[in-house]
Design a protein around this motif. Structure first.
Motif, PDB file in Angstrom:
ATOM      1  N   ALA A 129      21.232 -78.256  57.571  1.00  0.00           N
ATOM      2  CA  ALA A 129      21.256 -77.931  58.999  1.00  0.00           C
ATOM      3  C   ALA A 129      22.505 -77.148  59.386  1.00  0.00           C
ATOM      4  CB  ALA A 129      21.169 -79.213  59.829  1.00  0.00           C
ATOM      5  N   PHE A 130      23.555 -77.247  58.549  1.00  0.00           N
ATOM      6  CA  PHE A 130      24.822 -76.546  58.819  1.00  0.00           C
ATOM      7  C   PHE A 130      25.346 -75.934  57.522  1.00  0.00           C
ATOM      8  CE2 PHE A 130      24.327 -79.687  62.122  1.00  0.00           C
ATOM      9  CZ  PHE A 130      24.660 -78.979  63.275  1.00  0.00           C
ATOM     10  N   PRO A 131      24.663 -74.919  57.022  1.00  0.00           N
ATOM     11  CA  PRO A 131      25.022 -74.356  55.716  1.00  0.00           C
ATOM     12  C   PRO A 131      26.396 -73.692  55.667  1.00  0.00           C
ATOM     13  CG  PRO A 131      23.420 -72.968  56.842  1.00  0.00           C
ATOM     14  CD  PRO A 131      23.511 -74.243  57.633  1.00  0.00           C
ATOM     15  N   ASP A 132      26.971 -73.366  56.820  1.00  0.00           N
ATOM     16  CA  ASP A 132      28.283 -72.704  56.835  1.00  0.00           C
ATOM     17  C   ASP A 132      29.449 -73.689  56.856  1.00  0.00           C
ATOM     18  OD1 ASP A 132      27.009 -70.229  56.899  1.00  0.00           O
ATOM     19  OD2 ASP A 132      26.969 -70.171  59.102  1.00  0.00           O
ATOM     20  N   VAL A 133      29.160 -74.967  56.984  1.00  0.00           N
ATOM     21  CA  VAL A 133      30.227 -75.981  57.018  1.00  0.00           C
ATOM     22  C   VAL A 133      30.456 -76.507  55.603  1.00  0.00           C
ATOM     23  CG1 VAL A 133      30.976 -78.185  57.975  1.00  0.00           C
ATOM     24  CG2 VAL A 133      29.603 -76.621  59.368  1.00  0.00           C
ATOM     25  N   PRO A 134      31.683 -76.384  55.067  1.00  0.00           N
ATOM     26  CA  PRO A 134      31.943 -76.846  53.695  1.00  0.00           C
ATOM     27  C   PRO A 134      31.813 -78.359  53.563  1.00  0.00           C
ATOM     28  CG  PRO A 134      33.997 -76.267  54.786  1.00  0.00           C
ATOM     29  CD  PRO A 134      32.892 -75.817  55.700  1.00  0.00           C
ATOM     30  N   CYS A 135      31.479 -78.807  52.350  1.00  0.00           N
ATOM     31  CA  CYS A 135      31.383 -80.246  52.091  1.00  0.00           C
ATOM     32  C   CYS A 135      32.712 -80.755  51.559  1.00  0.00           C
ATOM     33  CB  CYS A 135      30.252 -80.536  51.104  1.00  0.00           C
ATOM     34  SG  CYS A 135      30.554 -79.927  49.431  1.00  0.00           S
ATOM     35  N   ALA A 136      32.851 -82.067  51.518  1.00  0.00           N
ATOM     36  CA  ALA A 136      34.112 -82.687  51.116  1.00  0.00           C
ATOM     37  C   ALA A 136      34.534 -82.274  49.710  1.00  0.00           C
ATOM     38  CB  ALA A 136      33.982 -84.205  51.212  1.00  0.00           C
ATOM     39  N   ALA A 137      33.570 -82.207  48.795  1.00  0.00           N
ATOM     40  CA  ALA A 137      33.894 -81.859  47.416  1.00  0.00           C
ATOM     41  C   ALA A 137      34.502 -80.463  47.313  1.00  0.00           C
ATOM     42  CB  ALA A 137      32.644 -81.955  46.553  1.00  0.00           C
ATOM     43  N   GLU A 138      34.073 -79.566  48.192  1.00  0.00           N
ATOM     44  CA  GLU A 138      34.582 -78.185  48.155  1.00  0.00           C
ATOM     45  C   GLU A 138      36.020 -78.070  48.636  1.00  0.00           C
ATOM     46  OE1 GLU A 138      31.475 -74.977  49.294  1.00  0.00           O
ATOM     47  OE2 GLU A 138      30.919 -76.758  50.446  1.00  0.00           O
ATOM     48  N   VAL A 139      36.461 -79.016  49.460  1.00  0.00           N
ATOM     49  CA  VAL A 139      37.803 -78.913  50.039  1.00  0.00           C
ATOM     50  C   VAL A 139      38.768 -79.934  49.437  1.00  0.00           C
ATOM     51  CG1 VAL A 139      36.981 -77.916  52.194  1.00  0.00           C
ATOM     52  CG2 VAL A 139      37.129 -80.404  51.977  1.00  0.00           C
ATOM     53  N   GLY A 140      38.440 -80.397  48.242  1.00  0.00           N
ATOM     54  CA  GLY A 140      39.369 -81.250  47.524  1.00  0.00           C
ATOM     55  C   GLY A 140      39.260 -82.735  47.788  1.00  0.00           C
ATOM     56  N   LEU A 141      38.138 -83.197  48.375  1.00  0.00           N
ATOM     57  CA  LEU A 141      37.942 -84.627  48.629  1.00  0.00           C
ATOM     58  C   LEU A 141      36.625 -85.084  47.985  1.00  0.00           C
ATOM     59  CD1 LEU A 141      38.995 -84.775  52.393  1.00  0.00           C
ATOM     60  CD2 LEU A 141      40.344 -85.508  50.422  1.00  0.00           C
ATOM     61  N   PRO A 142      36.549 -85.047  46.660  1.00  0.00           N
ATOM     62  CA  PRO A 142      35.278 -85.358  45.977  1.00  0.00           C
ATOM     63  C   PRO A 142      34.777 -86.779  46.186  1.00  0.00           C
ATOM     64  CG  PRO A 142      37.092 -85.286  44.416  1.00  0.00           C
ATOM     65  CD  PRO A 142      37.624 -84.766  45.717  1.00  0.00           C
ATOM     66  N   ASP A 143      35.673 -87.696  46.546  1.00  0.00           N
ATOM     67  CA  ASP A 143      35.276 -89.091  46.723  1.00  0.00           C
ATOM     68  C   ASP A 143      35.038 -89.464  48.186  1.00  0.00           C
ATOM     69  OD1 ASP A 143      35.514 -89.598  43.965  1.00  0.00           O
ATOM     70  OD2 ASP A 143      37.675 -89.908  44.166  1.00  0.00           O
ATOM     71  N   TYR A 144      35.074 -88.469  49.063  1.00  0.00           N
ATOM     72  CA  TYR A 144      34.844 -88.765  50.481  1.00  0.00           C
ATOM     73  C   TYR A 144      33.345 -88.658  50.769  1.00  0.00           C
ATOM     74  CZ  TYR A 144      35.639 -89.018  55.510  1.00  0.00           C
ATOM     75  OH  TYR A 144      35.635 -89.413  56.819  1.00  0.00           O
ATOM     76  N   THR A 145      32.651 -89.755  50.539  1.00  0.00           N
ATOM     77  CA  THR A 145      31.206 -89.819  50.757  1.00  0.00           C
ATOM     78  C   THR A 145      30.935 -90.885  51.806  1.00  0.00           C
ATOM     79  OG1 THR A 145      30.774 -89.175  48.474  1.00  0.00           O
ATOM     80  CG2 THR A 145      28.957 -90.179  49.696  1.00  0.00           C
ATOM     81  N   VAL A 146      30.627 -90.452  53.004  1.00  0.00           N
ATOM     82  CA  VAL A 146      30.372 -91.367  54.113  1.00  0.00           C
ATOM     83  C   VAL A 146      29.113 -90.913  54.836  1.00  0.00           C
ATOM     84  CG1 VAL A 146      31.300 -92.449  56.190  1.00  0.00           C
ATOM     85  CG2 VAL A 146      32.871 -91.646  54.411  1.00  0.00           C
ATOM     86  N   THR A 147      28.172 -91.810  54.991  1.00  0.00           N
ATOM     87  CA  THR A 147      26.959 -91.488  55.737  1.00  0.00           C
ATOM     88  C   THR A 147      26.765 -92.503  56.862  1.00  0.00           C
ATOM     89  OG1 THR A 147      25.559 -92.805  54.259  1.00  0.00           O
ATOM     90  CG2 THR A 147      25.784 -90.471  53.756  1.00  0.00           C
TER      91      THR A 147
END
Length: 328
Positions: A236-254
Motif C-alpha cells: 500500500a506504500f511502496p515508496d516507504v522503506p522497511c526497517a531492514a532497509e534502514v539498518g533495523l533488521p530486527d524491528y518487526t512490529v505488527t
C-alpha cells in the motif's frame, strides 16, 4: 431384556439424538436473531475502528442483523476487555481486541480478566505493520536516518504519542529506542484516535502507529511516514522503506486485531460467528479496504488463533522485561 424393549430403546435414543442434532443446527441457522454488540476497547477514530466499522457493515449485509460498535476506551484497552469478559456468553456480545491485549498481562499487574481464560478465541481479523510517522511541521527529518540522528543529538526533546501505556504503540516506541540507542519521551493517550489527532495537529512529534489508522493521513500528506516495520515494504506504500532497509533488521512490529467471545459461548454459536465473519472478510469490499490499510486477510481461527495469541503474550513479555516499560 426382550427384543421389543431393545428396539423401543434404540428408537427412543435415535429420536433424542436427532432432536439434539436438529436443535444444534437450528441454533446455528437462526443466530443472530437480534442485533449483536461488538465491544471495541478504544475511542472512535483509531486503528481498531478502521477495521471494525467496515466489518460491521458487511456483517449486517450477510446476516440481516446489525453489528453495533460499542467504543469503550481507557486503560490501554483493558477497560473494554474487562467489560466484555463479564458479558452474557450468548453470542450477542463480542470483543474486538488487539495486540495490546497480548501485551497488557505483562504491564498491568492487577487485571480483573484473563484474555486466555475468560474469552474464547474466534478469529484473527487483520494484521498490519507498524509505521513510524512524524508531523512534518514539527520534525524536519525526511528520512529515518536523519530522524535518529536528531533524536541522538537532542535526547528527551522529541516525544512520541501512543494509544496508552502497555499498547503496541508504546512498546513499539520502546523497542525503537532500544534498537537505535535514542531517548524519546513517551506521551500516552486514551486510544490511537486521540493520539493521532494530536500528531496531526502538531502537538506531538512522532507516533509508532499501525498502518490501519495512519494510512489515510499519510496519503493526504498530513503526516509523513519514515519507515514501516519488518523485512519488506508494504504494497500500500511502496515508496516507504522497511526497517531492514534502514539498518533495523530486527524491528518487526505488527498491530493485529482479533475477535473473541466471552467464555461459555455455545460451540455452535462460535462456529456460526466464525463462518459469518469469514464470509464478510471474503467480500471484495473488505478485501479492498484491508489492502488500502496495509493488511492482508488473515486465515487463523479457533484454536490456531488462540495459539497465536499465546505466542504473542510470551513474545511481548520478553520485550517488556528488556525495555523496562511500565505504566506512567
Amino acid at each position: 431384556m426382550t427384543p421389543n424393549f431393545q428396539r423401543r430403546d434404540v428408537l427412543r435414543l435415535a429420536a433424542a439424538t436427532a432432536a439434539a442434532l436438529s436443535g444444534g443446527a437450528w441454533a446455528q441457522a437462526t443466530w443472530p436473531t437480534k442485533p449483536v454488540t461488538m465491544i471495541v476497547p478504544f475511542p472512535a477514530g483509531g486503528g481498531t475502528d478502521a477495521f471494525a466499522r467496515p466489518l460491521s457493515a458487511q456483517f449486517s449485509r450477510i446476516t440481516g442483523q446489525t453489528l453495533v460498535i460499542d467504543n469503550r476506551g481507557g486503560a490501554g484497552g483493558t477497560l473494554g476487555a474487562s467489560i466484555a469478559a463479564k458479558a452474557q456468553p450468548d453470542g450477542y456480545t463480542l470483543f474486538m481486541g488487539a495486540v495490546h491485549h497480548a501485551i497488557a498481562p505483562s504491564v498491568y499487574p492487577k487485571l480483573d480478566y484473563d484474555i486466555e481464560k475468560d474469552f474464547v478465541p474466534l478469529l484473527l481479523l487483520a494484521n498490519v505493520p507498524q509505521v513510524v510517522v512524524v508531523n512534518p511541521k514539527r520534525v524536519t527529518a525526511t528520512t529515518l536516518k536523519a530522524f535518529v540522528a536528531a533524536a541522538k543529538q537532542n535526547p528527551g526533546k522529541l516525544n512520541y504519542a501512543s494509544a496508552g501505556a502497555g499498547t503496541s504503540h508504546h512498546l513499539a516506541g520502546e523497542l525503537f529506542k532500544l534498537q537505535t540507542g535514542t531517548f524519546i519521551t513517551h506521551i500516552p493517550y486514551r486510544g490511537a484516535g486521540p493520539a493521532l489527532q494530536d500528531l496531526i495537529a502538531g502537538n506531538v512529534d512522532v507516533m509508532f502507529d499501525g498502518l490501519g489508522s495512519s494510512a489515510q493521513h499519510i496519503k493526504a500528506g498530513r503526516i509523513k511516514a519514515l519507515m514501516v516495520a519488518g523485512s519488506k515494504r508494504n504494497p500500500a506504500f511502496p515508496d516507504v522503506p522497511c526497517a531492514a532497509e534502514v539498518g533495523l533488521p530486527d524491528y518487526t512490529v505488527t498491530t493485529w486485531y482479533g475477535l473473541w467471545a466471552p467464555k461459555g459461548t455455545p460451540a455452535d454459536v462460535q462456529t456460526k460467528i466464525i463462518d459469518d465473519m469469514k464470509k464478510a472478510l471474503a467480500t471484495d469490499d473488505l478485501k479492498a479496504i484491508w489492502a488500502s490499510n496495509g493488511s492482508e486477510i488473515p486465515s487463523l481461527a479457533g484454536p490456531a488463533y488462540g495459539a497465536f495469541v499465546n505466542s504473542e503474550i510470551k513474545r511481548w513479555a520478553a520485550v517488556v522485561k528488556e525495555s523496562g516499560a511500565k505504566l506512567e
